[in-house]
Design an enzyme around this catalytic site. Structure first.
Site, PDB file in Angstrom:
ATOM      1  N   GLU A 327       0.843  -1.191   0.000  1.00  0.00           N
ATOM      2  CA  GLU A 327       0.000   0.000   0.000  1.00  0.00           C
ATOM      3  C   GLU A 327       0.880   1.242   0.000  1.00  0.00           C
ATOM      4  O   GLU A 327       1.754   1.391   0.857  1.00  0.00           O
ATOM      5  CB  GLU A 327      -0.886   0.050   1.255  1.00  0.00           C
ATOM      6  CG  GLU A 327      -2.007  -0.945   1.277  1.00  0.00           C
ATOM      7  CD  GLU A 327      -2.952  -0.707   2.455  1.00  0.00           C
ATOM      8  OE1 GLU A 327      -4.133  -1.031   2.326  1.00  0.00           O
ATOM      9  OE2 GLU A 327      -2.500  -0.191   3.504  1.00  0.00           O
ATOM     10  N   CYS A 328       0.650   2.136  -0.949  1.00  0.00           N
ATOM     11  CA  CYS A 328       1.335   3.425  -1.022  1.00  0.00           C
ATOM     12  C   CYS A 328       2.854   3.239  -0.934  1.00  0.00           C
ATOM     13  O   CYS A 328       3.469   2.786  -1.886  1.00  0.00           O
ATOM     14  CB  CYS A 328       0.816   4.367   0.054  1.00  0.00           C
ATOM     15  SG  CYS A 328       1.166   6.117  -0.283  1.00  0.00           S
ATOM     16  N   GLY A 329       3.487   3.570   0.191  1.00  0.00           N
ATOM     17  CA  GLY A 329       4.929   3.381   0.304  1.00  0.00           C
ATOM     18  C   GLY A 329       5.350   1.947   0.062  1.00  0.00           C
ATOM     19  O   GLY A 329       6.394   1.680  -0.550  1.00  0.00           O
TER      20      GLY A 329
END
Length: 436
Positions: A327-329
């Protein structure tokens, strides 16, 4: 029944978090059990709440969650003496289009639960106008009840007197006034406050905030103005499916953005979480059946992550036979490369072709509704997932098959579709809930 309050403000940056932490710790020092919540999609503030209260805090979100989910989450406050919900942004700030049970505004939670609001007002650069703002917020929505205000960053006794007189004329109670006090400022970075676990002196900082607020705010008057709340009996819990039975979870300063309610839901469903640290060059546990890389600050640690060969090779071996999701990073680290703020490119895990850059910064912020085109851990094709995106990275390349069709809160299709390749999947949004 617990005393219940919502801590809100006209805008961000006024001092909601500091006041919430200070009140929580001050009442804890009096022997009261305090339960905090965070209204909206913030994964940093709940850790500060837990540091202040010694009880886990969770998010409640009217855009992403239905009423029964919110009722289930807040029911954990039933055994507390005081319940505090910290708002996000301004009291009525949400998105234009209604979500599951509201627009994501703090006012939704206050009205839904019947919890009175304490406003933090910063009258810097004004005097009587602060009363007009408070009165406008009080009267804007009939179902939201204002308990009173706490003034923050008051310039002088004369300034305080002017504001107090105006608020009294408007019929608004003032619980206290805080002069400027730099020693209790919480350090910030580009995605918000520096995380609680990264601050060795966080306990002392909260203690000082509690001492300072207790000196200037009438804590008894605040408690007297609180609502008396009785939790509802809720048959259904969280609508969250764990991504696997034994979950290898990346967890360190680079991978720390996890909503507490998600981890609790996974455990409640019988899943086991096995944390590992990529920054310590650890690989995911070989006995796990899925690996999950949450968001965080990989851009601050890109060189170290690129150099940690055991982590990267272990992740690649894991992904040969089992699902890995970021997720994201975490999504960025699953990609081919990450360019840091200095323009230096770092090789990432290479499980996906995603390339991102922080040298070309652009803020991406908002709720997301994704309809999966392919499975991801815990969710089947066609599932409608609600989440939130907040990052400053720019996509240089996203060549893999899209994972989902993703819309923002207005219904517009966005380019951050997520990716899938083999057993690897990734999204830029952080999952909050699945539509029932």
């Amino acid at each position: 029944m617990p005393a219940s309050l919502v801590i809100s403000a006209p805008a961000s940056g006024v001092g909601k978090t500091t006041l919430t932490l200070a009140l929580a710790r001050a009442w804890r020092k009096r022997g009261l059990n305090v339960q905090c919540f965070k209204s909206g999609p913030d994964y940093i503030d709940p850790a500060f709440h837990a540091a202040a209260t010694e009880r886990a805090s969770v998010n409640v979100d009217s855009w992403a969650m239905d009423r029964s989910t919110i009722a289930h989450l807040v029911s954990r406050g039933g055994d507390a003496d005081v319940v505090l919900a910290e708002g996000s942004m301004g009291l009525f700030d949400g998105v234009a289009a209604r979500g599951v049970s509201g627009t994501g505004a703090t006012a939704d939670i206050a009205e839904m639960l019947g919890w009175p609001v304490v406003l933090v007002i910063d009258p810097s650069g004004q005097a009587q106008t602060a009363a007009a703002i408070a009165a406008g917020l009080r009267d804007y929505r009939a179902g939201v009840r204002l308990a009173g205000v706490v003034l923050n960053r008051v310039a002088s006794p004369r300034h305080e007197d002017l504001v107090r007189r105006a608020l009294k004329e408007a019929g608004i109670k003032v619980f206290g006034a805080l002069p400027r006090h730099a020693e209790i400022s919480l350090p910030k970075r580009h995605l918000g406050l520096v995380q609680a676990e990264e601050q060795a002196e966080i306990g002392k900082l909260i203690d000082e905030a509690a001492r300072f607020v207790a000196e200037h705010v009438d804590l008894d008057a605040v408690l007297h103005a609180a609502g008396k709340w009785s939790p509802q009996a809720v048959a259904n819990g969280l609508n969250v499916t764990p991504p696997g039975q034994r979950i290898a979870l990346a967890r360190d300063a680079a991978f720390s953005f996890v909503y507490p309610h998600m981890l609790e839901a996974w455990r409640a469903a019988g899943a086991e979480i096995v944390p590992f640290s990529p920054l310590a060059n650890e690989a995911p546990d070989a006995s796990a059946d899925v690996c999950w890389l949450p968001g965080g600050y990989p851009e601050l640690h890109a060189a170290k992550l690129a150099a940690n060969a055991r982590f990267r090779s272990g992740l690649r071996v894991f992904a040969e036979t089992r699902p890995v999701h970021g997720e994201c990073g975490g999504y960025m680290v699953l990609g081919a490369g990450l360019t840091d703020a200095d323009g230096i490119s770092h090789e990432m895990a290479g499980l996906l072709g995603l390339e991102t850059s922080f040298a070309k910064r652009r803020m991406h912020l908002g709720y997301r509704l994704a309809e999966l085109a392919a499975p991801m851990p815990g969710h089947q094709p066609g599932a409608r997932l609600r989440g939130h995106e907040f990052h400053y990275s720019t996509i240089l390349a996203q060549p893999d098959t899209p994972l989902a069709v993703v819309h923002d809160a207005t219904g517009a299709v966005i380019a951050e579709t997520g990716s899938r390749r083999g057993h690897a999947t990734g999204t830029f949004f952080h999952l909050i809930a699945e539509d029932r």
